[in-house]
Design a protein around this motif. Structure first.
Motif: not given
Length: 53
Positions: A22-30
């Motif tokens: 989820q942390a990686v996904y959040d970084r991708i989206v940001a």
């Protein structure tokens, strides 16, 4: 099968690995993630290899 090695998928369902993903996904989206593959591999404990190996 037929001379090819089977691919082992990491367990992504444990709570700590879900949080990492989820942390990686959040970084991708940001837009903060420069190397998605490397970050996901690190989050799930995979090592990048040549797929033909």
């Amino acid at each position: 099968m037929f001379g090819k090695k089977s691919q082992q998928w990491p367990d992504m369902t444990s709570p700590e690995k879900f949080k990492r993903g989820q942390a990686v996904y959040d970084r991708i989206v940001a837009g903060e993630c420069e190397d998605v593959t490397a970050e996901l591999d690190a989050a799930y404990g995979r090592t990048s290899k040549n797929e033909n190996d």
